[in-house]
Design a protein around this motif. Structure first.
Motif, short mmCIF file in Angstrom:
data_model
loop_
_atom_site.label_atom_id
_atom_site.label_comp_id
_atom_site.label_asym_id
_atom_site.label_seq_id
_atom_site.Cartn_x
_atom_site.Cartn_y
_atom_site.Cartn_z
N GLN A 55 -47.00 35.28 -1.49
CA GLN A 55 -48.33 34.72 -1.29
C GLN A 55 -48.27 33.37 -0.59
O GLN A 55 -47.51 32.49 -0.98
CB GLN A 55 -49.04 34.55 -2.62
N VAL A 56 -49.05 33.22 0.44
CA VAL A 56 -49.15 31.95 1.14
C VAL A 56 -50.09 31.03 0.36
O VAL A 56 -49.89 29.82 0.32
CB VAL A 56 -49.64 32.15 2.59
N ILE A 57 -51.11 31.61 -0.27
CA ILE A 57 -52.02 30.86 -1.14
C ILE A 57 -51.72 31.27 -2.57
O ILE A 57 -52.16 32.32 -3.04
CB ILE A 57 -53.50 31.16 -0.81
N PRO A 58 -50.95 30.46 -3.29
CA PRO A 58 -50.63 30.80 -4.67
C PRO A 58 -51.86 30.68 -5.58
O PRO A 58 -52.84 30.01 -5.23
CB PRO A 58 -49.55 29.78 -5.06
N ASP A 59 -51.79 31.33 -6.73
CA ASP A 59 -52.92 31.33 -7.66
C ASP A 59 -53.33 29.93 -8.08
O ASP A 59 -54.50 29.68 -8.36
CB ASP A 59 -52.60 32.18 -8.89
N GLU A 60 -52.38 28.99 -8.14
CA GLU A 60 -52.70 27.63 -8.59
C GLU A 60 -53.28 26.75 -7.48
O GLU A 60 -53.64 25.60 -7.72
CB GLU A 60 -51.47 26.96 -9.21
N ALA A 61 -53.39 27.28 -6.27
CA ALA A 61 -53.94 26.50 -5.16
C ALA A 61 -55.42 26.20 -5.40
O ALA A 61 -56.15 26.99 -5.99
CB ALA A 61 -53.78 27.26 -3.85
N ILE A 62 -55.83 25.04 -4.91
CA ILE A 62 -57.24 24.65 -4.96
C ILE A 62 -57.79 24.75 -3.55
O ILE A 62 -57.27 24.11 -2.62
CB ILE A 62 -57.39 23.20 -5.48
N ILE A 63 -58.82 25.57 -3.38
CA ILE A 63 -59.43 25.73 -2.06
C ILE A 63 -60.38 24.56 -1.83
O ILE A 63 -61.30 24.34 -2.61
CB ILE A 63 -60.16 27.08 -1.94
N LEU A 64 -60.12 23.81 -0.77
CA LEU A 64 -60.96 22.66 -0.44
C LEU A 64 -62.09 23.06 0.49
O LEU A 64 -63.23 22.60 0.32
CB LEU A 64 -60.10 21.56 0.19
N SER A 65 -61.80 23.90 1.47
CA SER A 65 -62.85 24.40 2.37
C SER A 65 -62.33 25.59 3.16
O SER A 65 -61.12 25.78 3.31
CB SER A 65 -63.33 23.30 3.33
N ILE A 66 -63.28 26.36 3.67
CA ILE A 66 -62.96 27.53 4.49
C ILE A 66 -63.86 27.49 5.72
O ILE A 66 -65.08 27.28 5.60
CB ILE A 66 -63.18 28.84 3.71
N ASP A 67 -63.26 27.70 6.88
CA ASP A 67 -64.02 27.82 8.12
C ASP A 67 -63.91 29.26 8.61
O ASP A 67 -62.82 29.84 8.60
CB ASP A 67 -63.46 26.90 9.22
N ARG A 68 -65.03 29.82 9.02
CA ARG A 68 -65.04 31.15 9.64
C ARG A 68 -65.11 30.94 11.14
O ARG A 68 -65.98 30.24 11.64
CB ARG A 68 -66.25 31.94 9.16
#
Length: 99
Positions: A55-68
């Motif tokens: 996984q590149v984004i582990p379960d403990e990661a905090i998502i700060l923002s997402i751009d589409r």
């Protein structure tokens, strides 16, 4: 089925191949930018494992923002669909496509 946010975002891009997600996350108190396209994730700031099961984004990661962003992604001139989506707001889009 793995329901981690990273896997769900990858699944989202398989259902919407015309989009690239650019995800800003915090992992172990360090920020990372991750591009997700057609079901695959890749870090733009650090090495990405060759094994797609890592996984590149582990379960403990905090998502700060997402751009589409419209595909194909051009880092010099990205064509944004939507910017600065929160992790919570992204849940609505994930639900919309059934992931």
């Amino acid at each position: 089925m793995n329901n981690s946010i990273g896997k769900r975002l990858e699944e989202y891009t398989t259902k919407r191949p015309q989009e690239v997600l650019l995800v800003t996350v915090e992992i172990a108190e360090e920020q990372d930018k991750i591009a997700i396209f057609k079901g695959f994730s890749s870090s733009l700031m650090r090495p990405t494992a060759f094994d797609p099961d890592v996984q590149v984004i582990p379960d403990e990661a905090i998502i700060l923002s997402i751009d589409r962003i419209k595909s194909p992604y051009n880092p010099e001139a990205p064509c944004y669909i939507q910017q600065g989506i929160s992790g919570e707001a992204m849940q609505d889009l994930l639900f919309e496509v059934g992931v």
